[in-house]
Each structure stands twice: as C-alpha cells, then as structure tokens.
Scaffold this motif. Structure first.
Motif, mmCIF file in Angstrom:
data_model
loop_
_atom_site.group_PDB
_atom_site.id
_atom_site.type_symbol
_atom_site.label_atom_id
_atom_site.label_comp_id
_atom_site.label_asym_id
_atom_site.label_seq_id
_atom_site.Cartn_x
_atom_site.Cartn_y
_atom_site.Cartn_z
ATOM 1 N N LYS A 1 0.835 -1.210 0.000
ATOM 2 C CA LYS A 1 0.000 0.000 0.000
ATOM 3 C C LYS A 1 0.864 1.253 0.000
ATOM 4 O O LYS A 1 0.530 2.263 -0.615
ATOM 5 C CB LYS A 1 -0.916 0.020 1.229
ATOM 6 C CG LYS A 1 -1.843 -1.164 1.352
ATOM 7 C CD LYS A 1 -3.033 -1.047 0.443
ATOM 8 C CE LYS A 1 -4.077 -2.113 0.771
ATOM 9 N NZ LYS A 1 -5.231 -2.059 -0.141
ATOM 10 N N LEU A 2 1.985 1.195 0.733
ATOM 11 C CA LEU A 2 2.875 2.349 0.821
ATOM 12 C C LEU A 2 3.818 2.417 -0.374
ATOM 13 O O LEU A 2 4.180 3.508 -0.827
ATOM 14 C CB LEU A 2 3.673 2.289 2.119
ATOM 15 C CG LEU A 2 2.862 2.325 3.424
ATOM 16 C CD1 LEU A 2 3.781 2.205 4.629
ATOM 17 C CD2 LEU A 2 2.026 3.601 3.513
ATOM 18 N N GLU A 3 4.218 1.281 -0.875
ATOM 19 C CA GLU A 3 5.154 1.255 -2.009
ATOM 20 C C GLU A 3 4.538 1.831 -3.271
ATOM 21 O O GLU A 3 5.257 2.248 -4.187
ATOM 22 C CB GLU A 3 5.630 -0.183 -2.245
ATOM 23 C CG GLU A 3 6.577 -0.673 -1.164
ATOM 24 C CD GLU A 3 6.781 -2.179 -1.162
ATOM 25 O OE1 GLU A 3 7.675 -2.654 -0.443
ATOM 26 O OE2 GLU A 3 6.016 -2.884 -1.868
ATOM 27 N N SER A 4 3.205 1.891 -3.326
ATOM 28 C CA SER A 4 2.532 2.446 -4.519
ATOM 29 C C SER A 4 2.419 3.968 -4.472
ATOM 30 O O SER A 4 1.933 4.586 -5.423
ATOM 31 C CB SER A 4 1.135 1.838 -4.649
ATOM 32 O OG SER A 4 0.289 2.282 -3.594
ATOM 33 N N ILE A 5 2.871 4.585 -3.371
ATOM 34 C CA ILE A 5 2.729 6.041 -3.229
ATOM 35 C C ILE A 5 3.842 6.737 -4.012
ATOM 36 O O ILE A 5 4.936 6.983 -3.511
ATOM 37 C CB ILE A 5 2.754 6.464 -1.740
ATOM 38 C CG1 ILE A 5 1.744 5.659 -0.937
ATOM 39 C CG2 ILE A 5 2.487 7.967 -1.608
ATOM 40 C CD1 ILE A 5 0.316 5.750 -1.443
ATOM 41 N N LYS A 6 3.568 7.017 -5.252
ATOM 42 C CA LYS A 6 4.501 7.703 -6.138
ATOM 43 C C LYS A 6 3.768 8.836 -6.855
ATOM 44 O O LYS A 6 2.631 8.675 -7.291
ATOM 45 C CB LYS A 6 5.056 6.738 -7.198
ATOM 46 C CG LYS A 6 5.713 5.485 -6.635
ATOM 47 C CD LYS A 6 7.055 5.780 -6.012
ATOM 48 C CE LYS A 6 7.739 4.500 -5.551
ATOM 49 N NZ LYS A 6 8.987 4.762 -4.798
ATOM 50 N N ALA A 7 4.446 9.994 -6.970
ATOM 51 C CA ALA A 7 3.883 11.103 -7.738
ATOM 52 C C ALA A 7 3.910 10.731 -9.233
ATOM 53 O O ALA A 7 4.770 9.969 -9.659
ATOM 54 C CB ALA A 7 4.703 12.361 -7.495
ATOM 55 N N PRO A 8 2.942 11.259 -10.025
ATOM 56 C CA PRO A 8 1.868 12.188 -9.638
ATOM 57 C C PRO A 8 0.673 11.453 -9.054
ATOM 58 O O PRO A 8 0.514 10.251 -9.248
ATOM 59 C CB PRO A 8 1.506 12.835 -10.976
ATOM 60 C CG PRO A 8 1.773 11.760 -11.992
ATOM 61 C CD PRO A 8 2.977 11.012 -11.480
ATOM 62 N N PHE A 9 -0.181 12.227 -8.347
ATOM 63 C CA PHE A 9 -1.389 11.687 -7.752
ATOM 64 C C PHE A 9 -2.588 12.028 -8.623
ATOM 65 O O PHE A 9 -2.598 13.066 -9.305
ATOM 66 C CB PHE A 9 -1.609 12.256 -6.352
ATOM 67 C CG PHE A 9 -0.509 11.943 -5.370
ATOM 68 C CD1 PHE A 9 0.288 10.816 -5.523
ATOM 69 C CD2 PHE A 9 -0.275 12.775 -4.283
ATOM 70 C CE1 PHE A 9 1.304 10.516 -4.620
ATOM 71 C CE2 PHE A 9 0.742 12.497 -3.378
ATOM 72 C CZ PHE A 9 1.535 11.364 -3.544
ATOM 73 N N PRO A 10 -3.619 11.171 -8.601
ATOM 74 C CA PRO A 10 -4.837 11.484 -9.369
ATOM 75 C C PRO A 10 -5.539 12.725 -8.812
ATOM 76 O O PRO A 10 -5.325 13.112 -7.663
ATOM 77 C CB PRO A 10 -5.695 10.234 -9.178
ATOM 78 C CG PRO A 10 -5.182 9.580 -7.940
ATOM 79 C CD PRO A 10 -3.727 9.898 -7.879
ATOM 80 N N ARG A 11 -6.375 13.328 -9.668
ATOM 81 C CA ARG A 11 -7.121 14.524 -9.275
ATOM 82 C C ARG A 11 -8.581 14.383 -9.693
ATOM 83 O O ARG A 11 -8.895 13.769 -10.697
ATOM 84 C CB ARG A 11 -6.535 15.773 -9.932
ATOM 85 C CG ARG A 11 -5.082 16.004 -9.593
ATOM 86 C CD ARG A 11 -4.546 17.250 -10.267
ATOM 87 N NE ARG A 11 -3.092 17.361 -10.100
ATOM 88 C CZ ARG A 11 -2.374 18.366 -10.522
ATOM 89 N NH1 ARG A 11 -2.977 19.374 -11.159
ATOM 90 N NH2 ARG A 11 -1.070 18.392 -10.351
ATOM 91 N N ILE A 12 -9.438 14.985 -8.886
ATOM 92 C CA ILE A 12 -10.863 15.054 -9.226
ATOM 93 C C ILE A 12 -11.372 16.407 -8.756
ATOM 94 O O ILE A 12 -11.009 16.869 -7.670
ATOM 95 C CB ILE A 12 -11.641 13.877 -8.563
ATOM 96 C CG1 ILE A 12 -13.108 13.888 -8.986
ATOM 97 C CG2 ILE A 12 -11.508 13.909 -7.051
ATOM 98 C CD1 ILE A 12 -13.883 12.656 -8.489
ATOM 99 N N THR A 13 -12.159 17.058 -9.582
ATOM 100 C CA THR A 13 -12.701 18.354 -9.166
ATOM 101 C C THR A 13 -13.823 18.139 -8.151
ATOM 102 O O THR A 13 -14.428 17.059 -8.081
ATOM 103 C CB THR A 13 -13.256 19.149 -10.347
ATOM 104 O OG1 THR A 13 -14.362 18.414 -10.916
ATOM 105 C CG2 THR A 13 -12.186 19.400 -11.413
ATOM 106 N N TYR A 14 -14.097 19.167 -7.385
ATOM 107 C CA TYR A 14 -15.223 19.129 -6.454
ATOM 108 C C TYR A 14 -16.513 18.795 -7.204
ATOM 109 O O TYR A 14 -17.330 17.995 -6.720
ATOM 110 C CB TYR A 14 -15.348 20.475 -5.751
ATOM 111 C CG TYR A 14 -16.579 20.627 -4.889
ATOM 112 C CD1 TYR A 14 -16.580 20.218 -3.557
ATOM 113 C CD2 TYR A 14 -17.754 21.184 -5.406
ATOM 114 C CE1 TYR A 14 -17.716 20.356 -2.769
ATOM 115 C CE2 TYR A 14 -18.890 21.331 -4.623
ATOM 116 C CZ TYR A 14 -18.869 20.911 -3.308
ATOM 117 O OH TYR A 14 -19.997 21.057 -2.530
ATOM 118 N N ASP A 15 -16.697 19.388 -8.380
ATOM 119 C CA ASP A 15 -17.903 19.126 -9.184
ATOM 120 C C ASP A 15 -18.061 17.631 -9.461
ATOM 121 O O ASP A 15 -19.139 17.049 -9.273
ATOM 122 C CB ASP A 15 -17.826 19.867 -10.525
ATOM 123 C CG ASP A 15 -17.829 21.377 -10.371
ATOM 124 O OD1 ASP A 15 -18.139 21.867 -9.274
ATOM 125 O OD2 ASP A 15 -17.515 22.075 -11.358
#
Length: 430
Positions: free
Chosen positions: A267-281
């Motif tokens: 779970k921690l080893e997958s933490i690589k930039a970039p991260f996904p994004r979603i708008t509030y909308d």
C-alpha cells in the motif's frame, strides 16, 4: 566489556556486550530463563542457562518483575528466528531497580485503561514502533524542505485573531486583552515567505472542536509551507513530491517497525507522484451516483471523503471547492470565481484529508472584499492586509496534519496512538 544498544547489536556478533534497559518479559523453562529486554532502541531476547551462570544468579533473576530496570551482559549470537535477527547468551544480569507490580499485562485491556496508563503504554512494542515512524516522518519533513531551500520559521502559538473562523478557538486572557491558541501558523508564514521566499513552520496547533471521531485531536502538529511566486499547479506538485519522499523514507528506515504493526507494505510502495485529481464538481456527481444525499455547495464529511478515496489506489486531490465553504484567503479561480484554487489531498484506505492547500489571494482589493464578506475585524487583520500593500506577489501554501499522516502510514484504527500524550474531547490525562 563493550557497551552498546540493541539497535547496534549486529555490529558485535560473537562478542560480549553490555546493555542497559528494562526487563519487558521473563519466562522460564526448567533450567533456562528467556528474558525479553528493551532499551528504547529495540527489543532483544536473552537466554540464561542455569548451569552457565550458577544457581544464585539464576534464582535472583527469577524474582525480577516486569519493567524492572536492568544491566545485562552477554554474548551476541546471530539467530534468524529472532525478530531482531540476534539473540543474547546471558552471562550476567544486574538489577538496577525492581519495579512494582506492573499494571499493564499481556491480557487484553480496554482502551480507557490503556489511555489512563499512557505513560506506561508507550513502552509496548507497538507504541514504540509508532513513535519511531513518527520520528522518521518528522526528520524526513525537515530534510525535504531544507534540501529544497526552505527556511524554518516558528509561528506564534498565542495569536490575536483566528485563521479560519472563531468557533473552534481556545480563548485565554493575555493581560488586559484576549488571545487565542493558534489554529494554524499559515498567515504568519505568508509574511515570512515575502521576507525569505520559501518557508515552513512546524509546531502544535489547537482546535476547540467538539469532535469524538477517530480522525480528530484537540492538540496536534502541523507542517505548513508557504512559497512566494508559486501558483496553484506548482503547489500541488510540491505536495506530491513531499508526501512521496516522506513515505519512501519510512519504507527505507522503518521496515522493522512496519512489520510490528502488520502494515501492508504494498500500500505504501505504490505512493509515487503524480497523484490522481478530481474536481469538487465531479466528486459531488460521484457521491450522488453512490446514493449520498449531498448537493453542490455542501462540504464533505468523513464518509464522503472515504467514498471518494476508495476510487483510487493513491492519495487523490479534490480541487476547486466552492468559494463559500473555504477560507477567506483562498484565491478564487479567475475563470470561475465561485470556486477557489484550492485542493484537499485525501489519503487512501479511509484516512481522509491529510493536506489542505491553496493559492492565496494576492490582490489587496479582492482580499478586502473577502474580509468584509466574512465580517472579520480590520484591526486584528491589518498586519495581514499590509502584505498586499508592500510588494504583493502570487503565493501558495499548504498544511499537513502530522498525526493523520502517521495514522495512515502506520495503518492505525484511531489517531490517539499517533501522538505521545493525546488531547481529546474528554481526555487531558496524563
């Protein structure tokens, strides 16, 4: 005789050493004692054979109680079956202080009991592991920002005004006036950024929020960077790089502690930039599709954040929140002023928001408009308003909650274990 620590024991394989620590556990099998010894740096098993040390010392050790302080001498032996990889063949034990009957036993204790004895519970392997991971996150934080040219600036804890509204402030007398315990050092970091370029503060903050959730503390620590000439997009990239770095440091330096906590390393080893994004909308649409009773303009609660985060394997940015539900200093999107150039970073696995950040308003006129809309006292904020009069520039920043991050990295069920002495709604002891 070589004096060392359990952490350094591998350097002395085959040699006789001296350890100073405490007796964590003692069990016997006929003419053999098995001593679990801790010294703050780690835990190790020592084996004492009656025929090797003599009856007098063997019987003396038998009377030693849990958490008695001891000096132990023995020969280091490699043992792959041992959690530390090494075992101690004990040649001598000296009692420093015999402990009273220890209140925390190996049997199951209730949470309230353990929290009442937090000063002793900290000694357990699980709590030691959590504190060491917290320490790594703190060191990694300082290393990351210093390598990138940031200056540490200490923000005041006593403040004359609120950063984000007055409903959750602790008020105190300050001679002949009122003061408040700081909710955030951010406004002060904006002043410091215009002096030093890139800065961060790292200290305790306080929220008088009457919340009992597993994510909330009354007193907690915040890392709050602020950067001149940094706009919204670059701010998100810095957050990604920072979080990736500190998780990598834990994976490198705390494998042993993560094993104690049974943390799923993948779970921690997958933490690589970039991260996904979603708008509030889009997040509102997603929640409505999942059957949540929520509409545009509502803020997210913990269940909403969990649903959003479940759609992704990594931390996810939720961006462009409605202006009305965010703080007065956040810059509205020039293309769409009803939303702000702000983002919350939600941790995976249901841990919720761990970072909140935004581009700040740099226009004096726009800031004055927002101050008036929020009905903030001009005298208390005059110094902050001055920052837009004397060399204002685009600038951005964010805040990371250390305890929520520790909870996520360690995979803990409750935030109360992430800080040595937690302060919660109904707890200020010990």
């Amino acid at each position: 005789m070589l004096h060392t620590s359990i952490e350094e024991i591998a350097k002395y394989n085959g040699k006789e050493v001296k350890l100073q620590g405490w007796l964590y556990n003692l069990r016997s099998s006929g003419k053999i004692h098995f001593l679990q010894v801790r010294d703050g740096s780690g835990f190790i098993q020592g084996v004492m054979v009656k025929n090797d040390v003599g009856e007098e010392l063997f019987n003396k050790v038998k009377e030693m109680s849990q958490e008695s302080s001891v000096t132990v001498e023995g020969i280091v032996k490699e043992d792959h079956r041992a959690p530390s990889g090494y075992e101690l063949s004990i040649t001598n034990v000296e009692l420093v202080h015999k402990a009273d009957e220890y209140p925390i036993s190996k049997k199951e204790h209730g949470t309230d009991f353990l929290m009442d004895h937090r000063h002793l519970w900290l000694r357990s392997p699980r709590q030691v592991a959590i504190m060491k991971i917290r320490d790594t996150l703190v060191k990694a934080t300082r290393d990351f920002f210093h390598k990138d040219g940031f200056t540490l600036v200490d923000a005041p804890i006593l403040t004359p005004s609120s950063c984000e509204g007055t409903t959750t402030l602790f008020e105190t007398d300050y001679f002949d006036t009122k003061a408040y315990l700081s909710q955030s050092g951010q406004l002060y970091m904006e002043a410091a950024a215009l002096a030093l370029g890139k800065v961060y503060c790292f200290g305790p903050t306080f929220r008088a929020e009457k919340s009992k959730t597993r994510r909330h503390l009354i007193e907690f620590w915040m890392i709050e960077p602020e950067m001149a000439y940094v706009e919204f997009e670059e701010n998100l990239q810095i957050q990604e790089n920072y979080l990736t770095y500190i998780v990598e440091e834990v994976l490198e330096h705390n494998k042993k502690e993560l094993e104690v906590l049974d943390r799923d390393l993948t779970k921690l080893e997958s933490i690589k930039a970039p991260f996904p994004r979603i708008t509030y909308d889009k997040a509102i649409e997603l929640l409505q599709e999942k059957g949540e009773d929520i509409k545009w303009g509502d803020d997210f609660g913990a269940p909403h954040e969990t649903i959003i985060a479940e759609q992704f394997q990594k931390p996810v940015f939720v961006t462009h929140y409605p202006t009305k539900i965010k703080s007065f200093y956040m810059k509205p999107d020039p293309q769409r002023p009803e939303v702000v150039l702000a983002a919350d970073l939600l941790a995976p696995e249901g841990y919720g928001e761990i970072i909140g950040g935004s581009e700040r308003i740099s226009s004096l006129d726009l800031l004055m408009e927002r101050v008036e809309q929020e009905n903030l006292p001009l005298d208390a904020y005059q110094w902050y308003i001055d920052l837009r009069k004397y060399g204002s520039v685009p600038h951005s920043g964010f805040g990371l909650g250390l305890e929520r991050t520790v909870a996520w990295v360690c995979g803990l069920d409750h935030i109360r274990e992430t800080i040595p002495f937690p302060r919660m709604l109904n707890r200020m002891y010990p």
